[in-house]
Write an enzyme that holds these catalytic residues in place. Structure first.
Site, mmCIF file in Angstrom:
data_model
loop_
_atom_site.group_PDB
_atom_site.id
_atom_site.type_symbol
_atom_site.label_atom_id
_atom_site.label_comp_id
_atom_site.label_asym_id
_atom_site.label_seq_id
_atom_site.Cartn_x
_atom_site.Cartn_y
_atom_site.Cartn_z
ATOM 1 N N ASP A 1 9.239 5.581 8.028
ATOM 2 C CA ASP A 1 8.515 5.021 9.155
ATOM 3 C C ASP A 1 7.441 6.028 9.492
ATOM 4 O O ASP A 1 7.647 7.249 9.375
ATOM 5 C CB ASP A 1 9.428 4.746 10.349
ATOM 6 N N THR A 2 6.297 5.506 9.848
ATOM 7 C CA THR A 2 5.151 6.355 10.139
ATOM 8 C C THR A 2 4.548 5.940 11.458
ATOM 9 O O THR A 2 4.490 4.745 11.773
ATOM 10 C CB THR A 2 4.090 6.219 9.028
ATOM 11 N N ASP B 1 -6.408 4.605 8.803
ATOM 12 C CA ASP B 1 -7.137 5.539 7.937
ATOM 13 C C ASP B 1 -8.644 5.627 8.230
ATOM 14 O O ASP B 1 -9.209 6.720 8.172
ATOM 15 C CB ASP B 1 -6.912 5.206 6.462
ATOM 16 N N ASN C 1 0.837 -1.211 0.000
ATOM 17 C CA ASN C 1 0.000 0.000 0.000
ATOM 18 C C ASN C 1 0.869 1.258 0.000
ATOM 19 O O ASN C 1 0.610 2.208 -0.725
ATOM 20 C CB ASN C 1 -0.933 0.005 1.215
#
Length: 193
Positions: A68-69, A151, A11
């Site tokens: 990185d999130t 999300d 994704n």
């Protein structure tokens, strides 16, 4: 220019490929024969991005970038943060993670949060980092079936939709990853000028 994007998350790869200009050929970990799990043991989002980029550069020799999130929720002192992907356990299940987060926010009135992405770029011997932040709110119930991760429960400031209800082009324009990737692209284009 060829660059490896050090991620196994298809994704993320799809989101970033939609942003990168044709002058940059993006290679996946699969493309370079990297099938191992790259360590992510740093205590910060920045540290994990650097760790992944350095791993590919050291072990495979490619110029690369890694991101990185983390989702940082104010009422939870920045949780889940660096543990966003495995907030509910090592199975890395997005619905379990969202359920745990919503449960932890049950009695909280402050539902403000931000997504933070850090991209670490390794070009030759140089390292550069780029940070994108998107502020918003954690809503009460999941909405939408686009996107991934958190999300469906994250509503960015100024919008009445969650990321999971938005088209990818809008999410990329206003979102944390899109902002960090745009900084990366601007930097690479300056190098090519």
């Amino acid at each position: 220019m060829k660059l490896v994007f050090a991620t196994n998350n298809l994704n993320k790869l799809k989101e970033v490929q939609a942003l990168v200009p044709e002058s940059i050929t993006l290679l996946s970990l699969n493309d370079i024969g990297c099938f191992e799990d790259i360590p992510e043991t740093a205590p910060t989002i920045e540290g994990n991005a650097l760790q992944k980029a350095n791993y590919i550069k050291t072990n495979y020799g490619y110029d690369c970038f890694a991101d990185d999130t983390g989702l940082e929720v104010n009422a939870l002192n920045g949780e889940p943060g660096v543990y966003s992907a495995r907030y509910a356990g090592d199975q890395k299940n997005a619905h379990d993670n969202m359920d745990k987060l919503l449960e932890n926010l049950t009695d909280k009135t402050d539902r403000s949060a931000q997504f933070k992405t850090v991209i670490a770029l390794r070009l030759g011997i140089d390292t550069h980092t780029f940070t994108g932040i998107c502020r918003g709110t954690i809503i009460q119930n999941k909405k939408g079936n686009k996107g991934f991760g958190y999300d469906p429960i994250f509503q960015p400031e100024g919008y009445n939709q969650t990321f999971a209800e938005m088209e990818l082009t809008l999410k990329n324009k206003i979102g944390h990853r899109g902002k960090a990737v745009q900084q990366l692209i601007d930097f690479l284009q300056k190098l090519n000028d």
